[in-house]
Design an enzyme around this catalytic site. Structure first.
Site, short mmCIF file in Angstrom:
data_model
loop_
_atom_site.label_atom_id
_atom_site.label_comp_id
_atom_site.label_asym_id
_atom_site.label_seq_id
_atom_site.Cartn_x
_atom_site.Cartn_y
_atom_site.Cartn_z
N VAL A 36 0.84 -1.20 0.00
CA VAL A 36 0.00 0.00 0.00
C VAL A 36 0.87 1.25 0.00
O VAL A 36 0.60 2.22 -0.71
CB VAL A 36 -0.95 0.00 1.22
CG1 VAL A 36 -1.68 1.34 1.33
CG2 VAL A 36 -1.95 -1.14 1.11
N THR A 38 3.92 1.45 -1.16
CA THR A 38 4.51 1.52 -2.50
C THR A 38 3.55 2.21 -3.47
O THR A 38 3.95 3.10 -4.23
CB THR A 38 4.84 0.11 -3.02
OG1 THR A 38 5.77 -0.51 -2.13
CG2 THR A 38 5.45 0.17 -4.41
N ASP A 72 8.81 6.74 -0.34
CA ASP A 72 8.78 5.42 -0.95
C ASP A 72 9.75 4.46 -0.27
O ASP A 72 9.58 3.25 -0.35
CB ASP A 72 9.11 5.55 -2.45
CG ASP A 72 8.94 4.24 -3.20
OD1 ASP A 72 7.97 3.51 -2.88
OD2 ASP A 72 9.75 3.92 -4.07
N GLY A 76 10.16 -0.32 2.44
CA GLY A 76 11.20 -1.24 2.86
C GLY A 76 11.32 -1.32 4.37
O GLY A 76 11.50 -2.40 4.95
N SER A 86 8.32 -9.70 0.12
CA SER A 86 7.95 -10.78 -0.79
C SER A 86 8.50 -10.52 -2.18
O SER A 86 8.86 -9.39 -2.52
CB SER A 86 6.42 -10.90 -0.87
OG SER A 86 5.86 -9.74 -1.47
N ASP A 97 8.28 1.93 -9.98
CA ASP A 97 9.38 2.90 -10.13
C ASP A 97 9.46 3.40 -11.56
O ASP A 97 9.73 4.57 -11.82
CB ASP A 97 10.72 2.25 -9.74
CG ASP A 97 10.93 2.22 -8.23
OD1 ASP A 97 10.16 2.88 -7.51
OD2 ASP A 97 11.87 1.54 -7.79
#
Length: 208
Positions: A36, A38, A72, A76, A86, A97
């Site tokens: 989400v 991302t 963004d 991570g 994953s 990206d």
């Protein structure tokens, strides 16, 4: 998710991680998925680039885009906290990206074309940067898909983002010629990087 960042973003990661960690903990408690984050980061970049830049608001647009680019990195941080990293997340991040990068250059192309005195040459240079940047990323992905590496070049994604955003932001503050210079520099560096990666893969595939 942001697992395989380029060199420039990896330099920023420790500082950004320290800032993002408290927010990451809060999002983890709320059950927010890294995917989400991302998607939100990408949506923010795309919307900002395609709204602010064509309207000529280069400085404001750059500030907002930079915020979402740095945010963004939060995906991570969140993935590591929740253990929800994953293969799908890595694929989604890399794919989105490309969308973010395309939106930044598309916004600049529209800016040059829609000006009262259109700058077609710079629009073409920005288009070249978009295409060359996509080739840089594709060359690496294709090489890795064939069991080789293409982790070389002077203009990886982080470097390209820094150059275009700094140039656009300074142009928005009234610094003359900086956006044109930045785009020409980026076009040349991206072209060189494409050649570097092709040569690197050729040496692995053909020259033994």
């Amino acid at each position: 998710m942001a697992y395989d960042r380029t060199a420039m973003l990896n330099i920023l990661r420790p500082a950004v991680t320290r800032v993002m960690t408290p927010l990451g903990r809060a999002l983890a408690r709320w059950g927010i998925s890294p995917d989400v984050i991302t998607a939100i980061g990408t949506l923010g970049v795309v919307a900002s680039a395609l709204v602010f830049y064509p309207l000529g608001h280069l400085f404001a647009g750059t500030l907002v885009i930079t915020f979402f680019v740095l945010a963004d990195l939060l995906d991570g941080v969140l993935a590591r906290m929740t253990g929800k990293g994953s293969t799908w997340g890595a694929f989604l991040d890399s794919t989105l990206d490309r969308l973010s990068d395309a939106s930044i250059f598309s916004g600049l192309i529209l800016y040059f074309v829609l000006k009262d005195d259109p700058e077609i040459v710079l629009a073409i240079v920005a288009l070249f940067c978009l295409v060359a940047g996509a080739l840089v990323s594709y060359a690496k992905a294709r090489a890795e898909g064939l069991g080789m590496t293409a982790n070389v070049g002077i203009a990886e994604r982080g470097e390209r983002l820094v150059v275009v955003l700094v140039a656009a932001g300074l142009s928005g503050l009234g610094v003359p010629y900086v956006l044109a210079a930045g785009l020409w520099l980026l076009a040349a560096a991206s072209a060189v990087t494409v050649v570097q990666r092709m040569v690197h893969v050729y040496r692995q595939a053909v020259v033994r």
